[in-house]
Write an enzyme that holds these catalytic residues in place. Structure first.
Site, PDB file in Angstrom:
ATOM      1  N   TYR A 178      59.652  42.114  51.731  1.00 51.60           N
ATOM      2  CA  TYR A 178      61.089  42.343  51.517  1.00 51.60           C
ATOM      3  C   TYR A 178      61.704  41.367  50.509  1.00 51.60           C
ATOM      4  CZ  TYR A 178      62.439  39.222  55.592  1.00 51.60           C
ATOM      5  OH  TYR A 178      62.641  38.218  56.490  1.00 51.60           O
ATOM      6  N   GLU A 179      62.870  41.730  50.010  1.00 50.00           N
ATOM      7  CA  GLU A 179      63.504  41.015  48.888  1.00 50.00           C
ATOM      8  C   GLU A 179      62.591  40.959  47.669  1.00 50.00           C
ATOM      9  OE1 GLU A 179      66.519  40.552  49.082  1.00 50.00           O
ATOM     10  OE2 GLU A 179      66.803  40.630  51.236  1.00 50.00           O
ATOM     11  N   GLY A 180      61.813  41.994  47.480  1.00 48.75           N
ATOM     12  CA  GLY A 180      60.904  42.051  46.329  1.00 48.75           C
ATOM     13  C   GLY A 180      59.518  41.592  46.726  1.00 48.75           C
TER      14      GLY A 180
END
Lengths: 596, 596
Positions: free
Chosen positions: A438-440
């Site tokens: 998550y968040e890239g």
């Protein structure tokens, strides 16, 4: 023991690596010296050890539930969150003007680590609120700021980030959620968003969704995305809560880990349209979202450090208590605690060295952030900002990847007990598994490192960092002692490999992008390993300098031993990564997709 | 698609690496040539793909339950197990005299892989039965063989291994379960055993427990342990089932993975004593158990390959279907399937290369086992046995450690979807996590490799294997082509590092055991990586030779590309491991236990 904050190591990093006394020279941070740091961290430790950490196992066993159209969070979460807001912890790093405490990130990051060590699922709620605050501070109108900021900074309301849609994950160009201007300054928002962390819950009175959507007629792709505020409850002019907005949770996910954190599917505008307000200008949404994302990416890196620390503490405790087998060196005739066995020691040292190395890197990055925002000199701000931005993908990518290794080793130290859920070691492994996603994902971080952070300036900043590392090597060589000499050698080999890779990436990113990007994640792992190792080098120097001056000698000697281990067991991984990148690009893409 | 057996790769390994036609020269295996292998594998694939694989997800969602004093296995397991026994799959590798099919392990191992890819939890039941058969064949009296073997070989009854007790895991010297001779040839067994896989279930009429226990007056430590058969139901003289024995399941564990496989706590003798019969001689139990353990260790290594294969297949399928982002090389203006992106390709290639490399190694090990047991020449048998025994810790240790990496990459390829349990990728990660722990942790395998397999003969066998690897390098250099040249270079570097490590281990194991054992797991990872890479080198040679002869050209070219990738991305990890072992031993043990 549930969790004990590693205050000594945190304060060591804050004082001797991040340089808190220099941070305290920056305008606005005059009161944020070493003593403040120590006082805040001690208070923070008390709260997290006592209130938040005991809820971690409960959250795994009694996850957030979706029932009768509402999300019911884990028993105890609501009460703990109330204590969190009453303690002012949400506002720690936020502006005094909006009720925050205005402390530097150099101090705040350690508090974020503690909260996440105590309970990753719980910590996600404040983490997302931080992002919403950041976005509104950067691009929100005065009216939006006035309506939302104080409530978010106090934690009375919480924030979310709404990016992902079923067809649009890493690729935000594919976002389809649409916003229709209503002529009164508001918009109606329609669409489906997935993976919305704390998108619905019962811990706060209102939830402030920050939502990416397209206004009709906007350009295709990422240049046509705008950012909107869509509150769960509309806010009246006097600040009181008004009507329920047309944004609704339709389900929450059944996940591998962080089960107490509700991950919602949100429907916007299923009835008459969800009322939203534009943040900043139309079609600049991605730019603003990146501000939130950068803050969140750094924080997710800290989550990696946090879960690694907790897994390490649990493994050490078990290794001290579990008695099994005689020592290989014949030093005892009876079975001994397994911490005596070389391979258990190797696992614990690996966990420790990776965690401390990443903590040191994150602490230094935080100080760069503070200088980037508060230094009186524009050039100093710019240099610090560039350094910080180079470090963000390393903190996010490397610290979360290492957390996979550390939490898995944590299970391994426990042997068969590690596989039994009641033991708790497996939860850390499961919880950590989201961090590289998550968040890239790590690949997204690596693309950022290759493209924006390395190729764009032809590798100039990367080489400047390498020059600083060379200075640390020189200092290690003159400092004396086997540990310093050993680490200097390993750092030198890793830095040389790094420079070769930087040249390769800078020269291939445009002319042969497949080759450059085939090595993107290995490059990230190499750079993260090197920079964390560099900070372990600085830590070793500081520890040797402080040694014998009446400070905690056991801590200083342990730091020296851990830094040496980092060089001899972690930094040595670097040359192989270099080989992969520089000599192995073609074989990554050799097989046609249909041949898999 | 749920699971498709990789028949081409399995048959390639069986034919060109393991040398099935040579195996078919061995007495007793005359009918077990290439055509038999192909026929058996195809039938096995049909059964596992159609019957066993679909139960894998169900087993995770509806695990075995402990209720009302009985274990209820996952719905469908009992029926599938009945089909398994009716198909004669349990007896595949077991003697024709006892109703088995007497096929070589070279063929059987591929069938074991398929069963485990299809369903790791289900496969554990036959795996344990195999161990019990092995132990009885080796050391059981004629009476015991007559009573139990046919029923076990048919699968009508199942077997278990009872080693672990709460205080005795890796350290069997601490076993406390006791056995009291009754004067009539039987014993009464009293004690608690934990982690007993399929220790209780409802899929078969009887369960034959093989149990380690001490006879009163036996020597302390491992030299006082005996092995007993303790059936769940006593067996009458006519072979029919008699009274319920005094061995009872008291609970089953709540585990991270392999949830469908019941892991029992067994109480022996809580009432009047569990009736058991000695296997072989008193106090030689550990020796016999090692026979079962060696078979089981090899099989667990195959489990690692199996779960890696399944995770790989799922990741490939997702990467082909999921459309996200434009290609970095600008070859398309729209978003493409993610398999086009270099880092996704790197992950898939890593998964593929590790899986194929370990499959090749396991296949060659199986052929060595067959020669060790069936070769007419005593010296050839002995040499094959030594080679096989060297490979067992590598197959067990390296293939299960690589399965952690592969299943974790499998989650990563899926991005956010990987973290959602319904996707199924996370189950493979959870299931795989036990593999580096049970049947001896990786550290236990590494101790075996260091002590019995390397130091005992001063590194002689290890150096002989290195000499064979050097021959493969020579062949690769003369074979021509970039891929062969590249792999020859990487193999050479890895072999040189291996030899340096073997010298270090051989010279330190006695004089500085902490130093040797500090590097034990890195040595195992190095040796496993090298031997798998060696087999990839042989595979590349065979593929180049077969190319252009009208065989499956796409398969052969993919094998060459994968072998090259193995060299450039997996073998390159070896020198760092060498550095850790040879130059990093002191820092492993530098920190005092109390300083952690």
């Amino acid at each position: 023991m549930s969790y004990t904050a590693p205050l000594k190591d945190m304060l060591f990093a804050i004082e001797h690596l991040a340089g808190i006394e220099q941070v305290a020279q920056l305008p606005g941070f005059e009161d944020a010296g070493r003593d403040t740091a120590a006082a805040v961290l001690e208070e923070c430790a008390r709260f997290n050890e006592g209130v938040v950490a005991p809820l971690n196992v409960i959250g795994d066993q009694q996850p957030s539930r979706w029932q009768d159209g509402a999300v019911h969070t884990t028993p105890g979460f609501k009460e703990a969150y109330a204590q969190f807001t009453q303690g002012g912890w949400q506002g720690l790093q936020h502006p005094v003007d909006h009720g925050g405490q205005g402390l530097p990130k150099t101090i705040g990051a350690a508090c974020v680590e503690m909260l996440n060590s105590a309970n990753l699922s719980f910590a996600l709620c404040p983490l997302l609120t931080d992002g919403a605050i950041e976005a509104l501070l950067t691009a929100g109108s005065e009216a939006l700021k006035a309506t939302y900021l104080d409530k978010l900074v106090s934690g009375e309301w919480t924030g979310t980030m709404n990016l992902t849609e079923p067809q649009a994950g890493s690729d935000l160009a594919l976002v389809r959620t649409r916003a229709e201007p209503q002529g009164d300054g508001s918009y109606k928002v329609f669409g489906t968003k997935i993976y919305i962390t704390y998108g619905e819950h019962d811990m706060a009175d209102n939830i402030v969704h920050l939502v990416l959507a397209r206004v009709a007629g906007a350009p295709e792709g990422v240049k046509g995305i705008s950012l909107f505020v869509v509150p769960k409850f509309l806010v009246n002019a006097d600040g009181s809560l008004g009507a329920r907005n047309d944004v609704h949770c339709v389900s929450i996910e059944h996940k591998l880990g962080i089960k107490a954190s509700p991950t919602a599917v949100l429907q916007f505008g299923d009835h008459r349209g969800a009322t939203g307000w534009l943040v900043g200008e139309e079609n600049r949404g991605l730019e603003y979202m990146f501000i939130m994302m950068n803050a969140a990416r750094y924080a997710v890196g800290v989550q990696g450090i946090a879960i690694a620390e907790r897994a390490y503490q649990k493994a050490v405790q078990y290794a001290r208590e579990r008695v099994q087998s005689r020592p290989v060196d014949g030093s005892a005739r009876a079975s001994v605690p397994i911490i005596q066995h070389p391979d258990v020691r190797r696992m614990l040292m690996t966990m420790r060295a990776l965690t401390e190395g990443c903590r040191a890197m994150a602490s230094v990055a935080a100080a760069a952030y503070d200088a980037a925002h508060h230094h009186p000199d524009a050039q100093a701000r710019q240099e610090s900002a560039a350094f910080y931005e180079f470090l963000v993908p390393l903190v996010k990518g490397f610290a979360t990847e290492m957390s996979q290794e550390v939490t898995s080793l944590g299970v391994q130290v426990h042997g068969g007990m590690g596989f039994i859920e009641e033991t708790g070691a497996a939860q850390y492994l499961r919880d950590a598994r989201i961090l590289t996603i998550y968040e890239g994902t790590t690949a997204i971080q690596a693309n950022d490192l290759v493209g924006r952070k390395t190729a764009r300036d032809g590798g100039q900043l990367a080489r400047a960092i390498a020059a600083h590392i060379a200075q640390t090597e020189d200092a290690l060589r003159t400092a004396g002692g086997d540990a310093a000499a050993s680490l200097a050698t390993r750092l030198g080999a890793a830095r040389t490999a790094f420079l070769e890779v930087v040249d390769f990436i800078a020269s291939h990113a445009k002319e042969d992008p497949n080759a450059a990007y085939a090595g993107s994640v290995p490059y990230l792992m190499l750079a993260g390993n090197l920079v964390a190792g560099w900070q372990m080098g600085r830590a070793l120097l500081a520890a040797q300098q402080l040694s014998g001056q009446g400070q905690d000698e056991a801590f200083l000697q342990a730091k020296i031993a851990t830094a040496r281990f980092y060089g001899e067991h972690i930094l040595v991984r670097v040359p192989a990564l270099k080989d992969e990148i520089v000599h192995g690009a073609a074989s990554v893409m050799a097989l046609a997709p249909e041949a898999f």
